[in-house]
Design an enzyme around this catalytic site. Structure first.
Site, short mmCIF file in Angstrom:
data_model
loop_
_atom_site.label_atom_id
_atom_site.label_comp_id
_atom_site.label_asym_id
_atom_site.label_seq_id
_atom_site.Cartn_x
_atom_site.Cartn_y
_atom_site.Cartn_z
N GLU A 107 -10.31 -7.94 15.49
CA GLU A 107 -10.95 -6.82 16.16
C GLU A 107 -11.21 -5.66 15.20
OE1 GLU A 107 -9.03 -3.92 16.26
OE2 GLU A 107 -7.45 -5.08 15.28
N SER A 108 -10.54 -5.66 14.07
CA SER A 108 -10.61 -4.54 13.13
C SER A 108 -11.81 -4.69 12.19
CB SER A 108 -9.32 -4.47 12.33
OG SER A 108 -9.03 -5.73 11.74
N ASP A 146 -16.34 -1.80 4.20
CA ASP A 146 -15.23 -0.91 3.89
C ASP A 146 -14.93 -0.83 2.39
OD1 ASP A 146 -14.13 -3.42 3.59
OD2 ASP A 146 -12.14 -2.78 4.24
N LYS A 159 -11.60 -12.08 4.82
CA LYS A 159 -12.72 -11.65 5.64
C LYS A 159 -13.82 -11.17 4.70
CE LYS A 159 -10.45 -7.30 7.01
NZ LYS A 159 -8.99 -7.38 6.79
N SER A 214 -8.05 -0.98 0.73
CA SER A 214 -9.08 -1.23 1.73
C SER A 214 -9.75 0.04 2.23
CB SER A 214 -8.47 -2.03 2.88
OG SER A 214 -9.46 -2.47 3.74
N HIS A 215 -9.65 0.32 3.51
CA HIS A 215 -10.35 1.45 4.10
C HIS A 215 -9.57 2.76 3.97
CE1 HIS A 215 -7.56 -0.26 6.86
NE2 HIS A 215 -7.50 0.89 7.48
N LYS A 270 -2.44 -6.64 -3.88
CA LYS A 270 -2.23 -7.80 -3.02
C LYS A 270 -2.29 -9.05 -3.88
CE LYS A 270 -5.66 -8.84 -0.40
NZ LYS A 270 -6.58 -9.36 0.60
N ARG A 302 0.84 -1.20 0.00
CA ARG A 302 0.00 0.00 0.00
C ARG A 302 0.87 1.24 0.00
NH1 ARG A 302 -4.98 -1.48 4.11
NH2 ARG A 302 -5.39 -3.47 3.07
N ASP A 310 -12.98 -2.27 0.24
CA ASP A 310 -12.91 -3.47 -0.58
C ASP A 310 -13.89 -4.56 -0.13
OD1 ASP A 310 -11.39 -3.75 1.74
OD2 ASP A 310 -10.10 -5.28 0.84
N ASP A 364 -14.39 -6.22 2.69
CA ASP A 364 -14.08 -7.34 3.58
C ASP A 364 -14.37 -7.04 5.06
OD1 ASP A 364 -11.94 -5.63 3.84
OD2 ASP A 364 -10.39 -7.13 3.44
N ARG A 365 -14.57 -5.77 5.40
CA ARG A 365 -14.87 -5.46 6.80
C ARG A 365 -16.37 -5.28 6.99
NH1 ARG A 365 -10.21 -1.66 9.42
NH2 ARG A 365 -8.47 -2.74 8.46
N THR A 403 -1.84 -10.59 13.63
CA THR A 403 -2.74 -9.73 12.86
C THR A 403 -2.57 -9.95 11.36
OG1 THR A 403 -2.78 -8.06 14.59
CG2 THR A 403 -3.26 -7.31 12.35
C1 VG1 Z 1 -5.21 -3.59 9.79
C2 VG1 Z 1 -5.97 -4.38 10.83
C3 VG1 Z 1 -5.86 -5.87 10.56
C4 VG1 Z 1 -6.35 -6.15 9.14
C5 VG1 Z 1 -5.60 -5.30 8.15
C6 VG1 Z 1 -6.11 -5.45 6.74
O1 VG1 Z 1 -3.84 -3.92 9.84
O2 VG1 Z 1 -5.51 -4.07 12.11
O3 VG1 Z 1 -6.60 -6.56 11.52
O4 VG1 Z 1 -6.15 -7.51 8.82
O5 VG1 Z 1 -5.72 -3.92 8.50
O6 VG1 Z 1 -7.47 -5.17 6.68
P1 VG1 Z 1 -2.76 -3.01 10.59
O7 VG1 Z 1 -1.44 -3.65 10.33
O8 VG1 Z 1 -2.88 -1.63 10.02
O9 VG1 Z 1 -3.14 -3.01 12.03
V1 VG1 Z 1 -8.09 -4.36 5.33
O10 VG1 Z 1 -9.77 -4.42 5.39
O11 VG1 Z 1 -7.35 -2.90 5.51
O12 VG1 Z 1 -7.41 -5.22 4.03
CO CO Z 2 -10.68 -4.07 3.72
#
Ligand code: VG1
Ligand code: CO
Length: 545
Positions: A365-366, A278, A377, A113-114, A126, A22, A280, A282-283, A345
């Site tokens: 938790e995210s 979110d 996810k 993602s977000h 990815k 990213r 993409d 997945d959240r 994580t």
């Molecule tokens: C974050 C979250 C993690 C998740 C990752 C990708 O990572 O904490 O739980 O798997 O994002 O999610 P980090 O390293 O920033 O804590 V997504 O929906 O951004 O692909």
């Molecule tokens: Co995402």
């Protein structure tokens, strides 16, 4: 037609983080930058040659251009067939579903993602492997090593393809199948849930329901599933039009960024059930009238009630959660005698457990939860799961389900505090202070709580025995509490420090307190140990979830 070889020199820092590579859009737009990474994937993943690759993204700015480049490169690198989502769209869970259903050797998912999108926002890429899930650390490390030595990429000179219609096209001998991005995914979810029961629930006039797609990729998916297949009214899905810049917002489903939905549902009680997803897809965030479901609790509730859902009626093999995720799922696993795993994580760590059939459900938790149906996810999956539970338990609400859950298993008060865009050195020094103190902590106290263990989390994968070290600092007070600190691996600006707080409460009389008030002593402890606020000049976290 023969491929052209373009000489390049390596770019620094093409190391995938928690979920792919990213960077700012401007970084990705440097000539050869995207190409260097993609060529490194092709150079290291031999089974893609002559194989099938899935390609799509969350529709953010630069998605379409990147897809055209990757198509021309894939053809020049001997990929036999590419499945690409119409308009370049594939949500992350849909990409996983397509890889699995079509027996592809892998996929490239374009998403940050977000993270915000647009010309000044972020972009990401990815690589997912043949099981549909994110590549393991050994694969991403091999790709990264290749990026440090890459000296050329291969490409065909070819015009842009029309990706806006389902079709079969070719670049040289490579078949490009433009597929409907929703079909495979919707068909898969239909096999898991009781659509008739959910339809009846959604049509009840007293069930006020809304889904916020946040102008991100889930719009078309939510429209198909919730409106067309489940009969929700048209205005139940909002912000359903995917936009290249997500309407200027963070497509991050949490109380801070899905503020309006949160206010209407949790603060004003005007909706019975609300959810958001979110960038993409997945959240997921699940809200009920007057209550927000902590993602850690969501995983636990789904695990405890899984047999009410057709796809899981025969029972689940086990559950897994990422280390910082609260131990609410562990309590369920202990109560129901299920296997339970704690992983670092990032979704890539669940893949082996899912493939081996050791777990059925997993979560973070995210705002991430999913099951063995894909290897990512899955936001809408979680929404349908909750709807199915509500449909299967007439008279229950989100709040009453949570209440009953806590009475039975106890409540894990939980919150994550994020300090964003902190100076990298300041963040590293703060974590180092805590790391240095870890060996001396066991036996000392945080108020009434006694610290029983403190370490830097290392994980040995139970299936392939690979070891991942440095996965987060944790201070554990037996079953009572934990404080965890780690650096984000998805940010693109400075360092983001995540502090995680968990406090267990078994007494139903004290299970409805204010979360932040209950964890306050843990928050003070974290500041004493890291000095993060003082060193970064912040009065508090940027985002609290
Ligand atoms: C974050 C979250 C993690 C998740 C990752 C990708 O990572 O904490 O739980 O798997 O994002 O999610 P980090 O390293 O920033 O804590 V997504 O929906 O951004 O692909
Ligand atoms: Co995402």
């Amino acid at each position: 037609m023969s491929p052209r070889e373009v000489a390049i020199t390596p770019f620094e820092g093409q190391k995938p983080g928690t979920s792919g590579l990213r960077k700012k859009v401007n970084v990705f737009r440097q000539p050869g930058y995207l190409e260097a990474f993609v060529q490194s994937v092709f150079d290291t993943q031999a089974d893609l040659r002559g194989g099938t690759l899935v390609l799509g993204g969350d529709g953010r700015f630069f998605n379409r251009q990147a897809i055209q480049v990757i198509l021309r490169m894939a053809a020049a690198n001997g990929i036999a067939r590419i499945l690409v989502g119409r308009a370049g769209i594939l949500s992350t869970p849909a990409a996983s579903a397509v890889i699995r259903r079509h027996g592809a050797q892998g996929g490239l998912v374009l998403s940050a993602s977000h993270n915000p999108g647009g010309p000044d926002g972020d972009f990401g890429i990815k690589f997912n492997v043949g099981n549909g899930g994110p590549a393991s650390e050994s694969v991403t490390e091999a790709i990264y090593q290749r990026t440090t030595r890459i000296d050329r990429y291969r490409v065909f000179d070819y015009h842009d393809l029309d990706l806006d219609h389902v079709s079969l096209q070719h670049i040289n001998s490579m078949a490009v199948e433009v597929i409907d991005p929703v079909d495979d995914y919707a068909a898969l979810l239909e096999t898991l849930f009781d659509f008739d029961a959910i339809r009846a629930l959604i049509r009840r006039p007293d069930f006020r329901f809304r889904f916020d797609a946040m102008h991100a990729v889930t719009g078309p998916y939510a429209k198909r599933l919730l409106i067309e297949m489940l009969g929700a009214p048209h205005d139940a899905v909002i912000n359903a039009e995917p936009k290249e810049d997500f309407g200027g917002h963070h497509p991050d489903p949490n109380p801070a960024h899905a503020e309006e939905l949160y206010r209407e549902t949790v603060l004003e009680g005007r909706l019975d059930f609300a959810a958001a997803s979110d960038g993409d897809g997945d959240r997921n965030m699940i809200l009920g009238k007057d209550i927000a479901v902590s993602p850690s609790d969501s995983l636990a509730v789904l695990a405890a009630n899984a047999t009410l859902v057709p796809g899981y009626a025969k029972g689940i093999a086990g559950v897994a959660r990422s280390m910082p995720t609260s131990r609410a799922a562990d309590a369920v696993a202990a109560g129901l005698e299920l296997a339970c795993f704690e992983t670092p994580t990032g979704w890539k760590f669940f893949g082996n457990l899912l493939d081996a059939g050791r777990i059925t459900l997993c979560g973070e938790e995210s705002y991430g939860t999913s099951s063995a149906h894909v290897r990512e996810k899955d936001g809408l999956w979680a929404v349908l799961f909750w709807l199915n539970l509500l449909a299967a338990k007439p008279g229950e609400t989100v709040a009453s389900l949570l209440d009953a859950h806590w009475r039975r298993f106890g409540r894990h008060y939980y919150s994550r505090h994020d300090y964003e865009a902190v100076d990298g050195k300041v963040a590293a020094a703060a974590l180092q202070r805590l790391r240095d103190a870890l060996p001396g902590l066991p036996g000392s106290r945080i108020g009434e709580l006694v610290i029983t263990a403190a370490d830097d989390f290392a994980y040995t994968d139970p299936i392939d025995r690979s070891v991942s070290t440095g996965q987060g600092l944790r201070v554990v007070c037996g079953e009572q509490a934990r404080v965890i600190a780690r650096l984000s691996g998805t940010g693109t600006e400075g360092a983001t420090v995540r502090l995680y707080f968990e406090l267990f409460e078994s007494d139903p009389a004290h299970q409805h307190d204010d979360v932040q008030a209950r964890i306050a002593p843990l928050v003070d402890f974290a500041e004493r140990m890291t000095g993060l606020r003082a060193a970064s000049g912040r009065s508090g976290p940027d985002v609290v979830t």
